[in-house]
Design a protein around this motif. Structure first.
Motif, PDB file in Angstrom:
ATOM      1  N   GLU A   1      85.045 -19.876  63.348  1.00 37.70           N
ATOM      2  CA  GLU A   1      86.120 -20.620  63.998  1.00 37.70           C
ATOM      3  C   GLU A   1      85.645 -21.228  65.326  1.00 37.70           C
ATOM      4  O   GLU A   1      84.654 -20.812  65.905  1.00 37.70           O
ATOM      5  N   ARG A   2      86.406 -22.226  65.780  1.00 35.96           N
ATOM      6  CA  ARG A   2      86.048 -22.895  67.025  1.00 35.96           C
ATOM      7  C   ARG A   2      86.176 -21.906  68.181  1.00 35.96           C
ATOM      8  O   ARG A   2      87.108 -21.118  68.267  1.00 35.96           O
ATOM      9  N   LEU A   3      85.206 -21.961  69.076  1.00 39.46           N
ATOM     10  CA  LEU A   3      85.179 -21.045  70.206  1.00 39.46           C
ATOM     11  C   LEU A   3      85.925 -21.628  71.402  1.00 39.46           C
ATOM     12  O   LEU A   3      85.857 -22.836  71.651  1.00 39.46           O
ATOM     13  N   TYR A   4      86.634 -20.774  72.130  1.00 35.75           N
ATOM     14  CA  TYR A   4      87.294 -21.193  73.363  1.00 35.75           C
ATOM     15  C   TYR A   4      87.349 -19.971  74.282  1.00 35.75           C
ATOM     16  O   TYR A   4      87.232 -18.809  73.834  1.00 35.75           O
ATOM     17  N   PRO A   5      87.512 -20.163  75.603  1.00 37.60           N
ATOM     18  CA  PRO A   5      87.379 -19.062  76.573  1.00 37.60           C
ATOM     19  C   PRO A   5      88.260 -17.857  76.297  1.00 37.60           C
ATOM     20  O   PRO A   5      87.821 -16.716  76.409  1.00 37.60           O
ATOM     21  N   GLN A   6      89.553 -18.087  75.912  1.00 32.50           N
ATOM     22  CA  GLN A   6      90.446 -16.948  75.705  1.00 32.50           C
ATOM     23  C   GLN A   6      89.977 -16.072  74.544  1.00 32.50           C
ATOM     24  O   GLN A   6      90.157 -14.855  74.559  1.00 32.50           O
ATOM     25  N   LEU A   7      89.347 -16.697  73.552  1.00 37.41           N
ATOM     26  CA  LEU A   7      88.815 -15.942  72.424  1.00 37.41           C
ATOM     27  C   LEU A   7      87.718 -14.984  72.902  1.00 37.41           C
ATOM     28  O   LEU A   7      87.635 -13.835  72.449  1.00 37.41           O
ATOM     29  N   ILE A   8      86.896 -15.467  73.832  1.00 38.04           N
ATOM     30  CA  ILE A   8      85.826 -14.636  74.400  1.00 38.04           C
ATOM     31  C   ILE A   8      86.430 -13.477  75.185  1.00 38.04           C
ATOM     32  O   ILE A   8      86.020 -12.320  75.045  1.00 38.04           O
ATOM     33  N   ILE A   9      87.429 -13.792  76.004  1.00 40.55           N
ATOM     34  CA  ILE A   9      88.070 -12.756  76.827  1.00 40.55           C
ATOM     35  C   ILE A   9      88.732 -11.698  75.954  1.00 40.55           C
ATOM     36  O   ILE A   9      88.622 -10.498  76.212  1.00 40.55           O
ATOM     37  N   ASP A  10      89.403 -12.137  74.888  1.00 36.52           N
ATOM     38  CA  ASP A  10      90.063 -11.181  73.993  1.00 36.52           C
ATOM     39  C   ASP A  10      89.043 -10.231  73.366  1.00 36.52           C
ATOM     40  O   ASP A  10      89.307  -9.031  73.212  1.00 36.52           O
ATOM     41  N   ALA A  11      87.893 -10.762  72.996  1.00 40.33           N
ATOM     42  CA  ALA A  11      86.851  -9.912  72.404  1.00 40.33           C
ATOM     43  C   ALA A  11      86.328  -8.903  73.411  1.00 40.33           C
ATOM     44  O   ALA A  11      86.051  -7.748  73.081  1.00 40.33           O
ATOM     45  N   LEU A  12      86.221  -9.310  74.678  1.00 39.44           N
ATOM     46  CA  LEU A  12      85.674  -8.436  75.710  1.00 39.44           C
ATOM     47  C   LEU A  12      86.638  -7.336  76.140  1.00 39.44           C
ATOM     48  O   LEU A  12      86.237  -6.396  76.826  1.00 39.44           O
TER      49      LEU A  12
ATOM     50  N   MET B   1      74.878  -0.539  83.748  1.00 40.46           N
ATOM     51  CA  MET B   1      74.709  -1.988  83.679  1.00 40.46           C
ATOM     52  C   MET B   1      74.125  -2.439  82.340  1.00 40.46           C
ATOM     53  O   MET B   1      74.690  -3.280  81.635  1.00 40.46           O
ATOM     54  N   LYS B   2      72.999  -1.880  81.957  1.00 40.61           N
ATOM     55  CA  LYS B   2      72.321  -2.336  80.740  1.00 40.61           C
ATOM     56  C   LYS B   2      73.164  -2.080  79.497  1.00 40.61           C
ATOM     57  O   LYS B   2      73.246  -2.925  78.604  1.00 40.61           O
ATOM     58  N   SER B   3      73.792  -0.901  79.437  1.00 41.59           N
ATOM     59  CA  SER B   3      74.586  -0.581  78.249  1.00 41.59           C
ATOM     60  C   SER B   3      75.810  -1.482  78.136  1.00 41.59           C
ATOM     61  O   SER B   3      76.198  -1.890  77.027  1.00 41.59           O
ATOM     62  N   LEU B   4      76.428  -1.839  79.269  1.00 38.55           N
ATOM     63  CA  LEU B   4      77.595  -2.721  79.222  1.00 38.55           C
ATOM     64  C   LEU B   4      77.210  -4.140  78.809  1.00 38.55           C
ATOM     65  O   LEU B   4      77.966  -4.818  78.104  1.00 38.55           O
ATOM     66  N   LEU B   5      76.046  -4.605  79.269  1.00 41.73           N
ATOM     67  CA  LEU B   5      75.597  -5.934  78.854  1.00 41.73           C
ATOM     68  C   LEU B   5      75.423  -5.997  77.345  1.00 41.73           C
ATOM     69  O   LEU B   5      75.849  -6.956  76.688  1.00 41.73           O
ATOM     70  N   LYS B   6      74.820  -4.954  76.789  1.00 38.61           N
ATOM     71  CA  LYS B   6      74.610  -4.925  75.334  1.00 38.61           C
ATOM     72  C   LYS B   6      75.938  -4.756  74.594  1.00 38.61           C
ATOM     73  O   LYS B   6      76.142  -5.334  73.519  1.00 38.61           O
ATOM     74  N   SER B   7      76.858  -3.965  75.158  1.00 39.51           N
ATOM     75  CA  SER B   7      78.168  -3.774  74.527  1.00 39.51           C
ATOM     76  C   SER B   7      78.968  -5.069  74.515  1.00 39.51           C
ATOM     77  O   SER B   7      79.691  -5.366  73.551  1.00 39.51           O
ATOM     78  N   ALA B   8      78.843  -5.855  75.589  1.00 40.10           N
ATOM     79  CA  ALA B   8      79.557  -7.134  75.642  1.00 40.10           C
ATOM     80  C   ALA B   8      79.028  -8.094  74.574  1.00 40.10           C
ATOM     81  O   ALA B   8      79.796  -8.784  73.903  1.00 40.10           O
ATOM     82  N   GLU B   9      77.720  -8.115  74.415  1.00 36.49           N
ATOM     83  CA  GLU B   9      77.118  -8.958  73.385  1.00 36.49           C
ATOM     84  C   GLU B   9      77.599  -8.515  71.999  1.00 36.49           C
ATOM     85  O   GLU B   9      77.987  -9.347  71.156  1.00 36.49           O
ATOM     86  N   ALA B  10      77.601  -7.186  71.771  1.00 40.50           N
ATOM     87  CA  ALA B  10      78.025  -6.663  70.476  1.00 40.50           C
ATOM     88  C   ALA B  10      79.491  -6.970  70.201  1.00 40.50           C
ATOM     89  O   ALA B  10      79.885  -7.219  69.051  1.00 40.50           O
ATOM     90  N   ALA B  11      80.328  -6.954  71.245  1.00 36.80           N
ATOM     91  CA  ALA B  11      81.752  -7.231  71.066  1.00 36.80           C
ATOM     92  C   ALA B  11      81.982  -8.654  70.566  1.00 36.80           C
ATOM     93  O   ALA B  11      82.854  -8.900  69.719  1.00 36.80           O
ATOM     94  N   ILE B  12      81.211  -9.601  71.089  1.00 36.94           N
ATOM     95  CA  ILE B  12      81.346 -11.000  70.639  1.00 36.94           C
ATOM     96  C   ILE B  12      80.972 -11.109  69.169  1.00 36.94           C
ATOM     97  O   ILE B  12      81.667 -11.749  68.369  1.00 36.94           O
TER      98      ILE B  12
ATOM     99  N   THR C   1      80.966  -8.715  66.921  1.00 31.73           N
ATOM    100  CA  THR C   1      81.853  -7.926  66.056  1.00 31.73           C
ATOM    101  C   THR C   1      83.228  -8.575  65.907  1.00 31.73           C
ATOM    102  O   THR C   1      83.776  -8.648  64.796  1.00 31.73           O
ATOM    103  N   HIS C   2      83.797  -9.052  67.001  1.00 33.17           N
ATOM    104  CA  HIS C   2      85.194  -9.519  66.994  1.00 33.17           C
ATOM    105  C   HIS C   2      85.331 -11.040  66.854  1.00 33.17           C
ATOM    106  O   HIS C   2      86.452 -11.535  66.702  1.00 33.17           O
ATOM    107  N   ILE C   3      84.213 -11.767  66.924  1.00 34.87           N
ATOM    108  CA  ILE C   3      84.283 -13.221  66.694  1.00 34.87           C
ATOM    109  C   ILE C   3      83.396 -13.598  65.511  1.00 34.87           C
ATOM    110  O   ILE C   3      83.879 -13.904  64.435  1.00 34.87           O
ATOM    111  N   SER C   4      82.075 -13.521  65.716  1.00 32.86           N
ATOM    112  CA  SER C   4      81.161 -13.837  64.619  1.00 32.86           C
ATOM    113  C   SER C   4      79.741 -13.436  65.000  1.00 32.86           C
ATOM    114  O   SER C   4      79.331 -13.649  66.150  1.00 32.86           O
TER     115      SER C   4
END
Length: 366
Positions: A2-13, A56-67, A69-72
């Motif tokens: 799906e098309r990406l937009y900022p709120q979609l990113i925030i919702d995933a995070l 710090m490092k674990s949260l950076l990786k978790s944020a990447e994984a959230a995108i 997992t919850h978007i694509s």
């Protein structure tokens, strides 16, 4: 996709939670206002209150994984770390010293001075220039551990200043308040006197050029710890604990102190001392007399490295009492301290390679 937009990113995070308080990073205001979207590419920042945040490092990786997992999983993610804390450069009190490493413990009796002394000897055996300062003003152990209790100190002139000459043994330069007071009498000083004495041992000694300057810190949390971090730009600290729960509870407080805002010194890792008992004649046997892997679990819980597990053997005590640290020998325990030295070297190198907080850390998934 799906098309990406900022709120979609925030919702995933909102699915990324900061360890310890259960709140997500959006709720905590940690997501920066720099979300950028270019087709299937997304970049954004996570803002940390401290540049030494242990998660710090674990949260950076978790944020990447959230995108993913919850978007694509097809989204190309770049997560950047930023610090909200301004960078304050400390004036180097020891310009010839490359790395300053504290060895600390939450409570006494866990073998902190034994670890500090043997780590210093092990680093020296690896060819590094090493200094060891015994900063445990009220219970100095280094003079006895190196067999130098009755040795006098001398001074000489360097660039017009009279400086103390550190003693040297096993390739390690040594200073301790124990060289200056009666070994059989207690040191009855108030905190200010102790801090001033410590500053003199740092600033008014000829330490010369060192690769590693180790500080055997007092147990617990005190104003001496604040004096050290305010006087020196420390590379990091090694925290020592034994496996039992009472020691681990104090080690947890020690780690919290160093990573807190008032001290703000990186924790290089945790050492589990007295991890098990091994009879010297039966090196394959292990008896977990103080509990099993308590510090292993604490390191995992606190997000710090477990640098080494040091076993108990009779020769450790004999070596310390006899003025010959066990790390001078290629014994079972001596090799354990050599392993610790290698782990500390790697942890310091990793720390020195870290980018300053004003530079973004790219964890782009390729």
């Amino acid at each position: 996709m799906e098309r990406l937009y900022p709120q979609l990113i925030i919702d995933a995070l909102t699915n990324v939670r900061y360890p310890g308080n259960g709140k997500n990073i959006v709720e905590l205001g940690m997501v920066g206002d720099d979300i950028r979207i270019d087709g299937s590419k997304v970049s954004f920042s996570i803002v940390f209150q401290r540049s030494t945040d242990p998660f710090m490092k674990s949260l950076l990786k978790s944020a990447e994984a959230a995108i993913h997992t919850h978007i694509s999983p097809e989204v190309e993610v770049t997560v950047n770390a930023q610090s909200a804390q301004p960078v304050v450069e400390k004036k180097p009190s020891l310009p010839g010293v490359k790395n300053i490493v504290g060895v600390s413990s939450g409570k006494g009796g866990v073998g902190k001075s034994t670890v500090a002394s043997n780590l210093a000897v092990a680093l020296a055996r690896e060819g590094y220039k090493v200094g060891l300062l015994d900063a445990d003003i009220f219970g100095p152990s280094v003079p006895k551990m190196f067999g130098l209790e009755d040795e006098p100190l001398f001074m000489h002139e360097v660039d017009g200043r009279q400086l103390i000459i550190p003693l040297e043994r096993y390739g390690v330069k040594l200073l301790s308040i124990g060289f200056l007071v009666d070994k059989n009498a207690p040191v009855l000083w108030r905190g200010g006197m102790a801090s001033n004495a410590l500053k003199q041992l740092i600033d008014e000694a000829d330490w010369g050029d060192l690769d590693y300057f180790l500080i055997d810190m007092p147990p617990g949390t005190s104003d001496i710890h604040l004096t050290l971090v305010q006087t020196l730009a420390m590379t990091g600290v090694v925290v020592v604990s034994t496996p039992q729960q009472v020691a681990l509870a104090d080690a947890r407080k020690g780690i919290a102190m160093f990573t807190g805002e008032k001290v703000n010194v990186p924790v290089l890792g945790l050492v589990e001392n007295m991890a098990w008992f091994t009879p010297e004649k039966h090196p394959d046997e292990r008896y977990y007399i103080f509990g099993r892997e308590g510090a292993v679990n604490l390191a995992r819980e606190m997000g710090v490295k477990l640098l080494a597990q040091i076993p108990i053997v009779e020769s450790i005590c004999d070596g310390g009492d006899g003025g010959e640290p066990i790390a001078v020998k290629d014994s079972l325990t001596g090799m354990a301290f050599m392993h610790l030295a290698h782990e500390v070297i790697d942890a310091v190198d990793e720390r020195n390679r870290e980018l300053p907080p004003t530079v973004k850390v790219d964890v782009t998934k390729k």
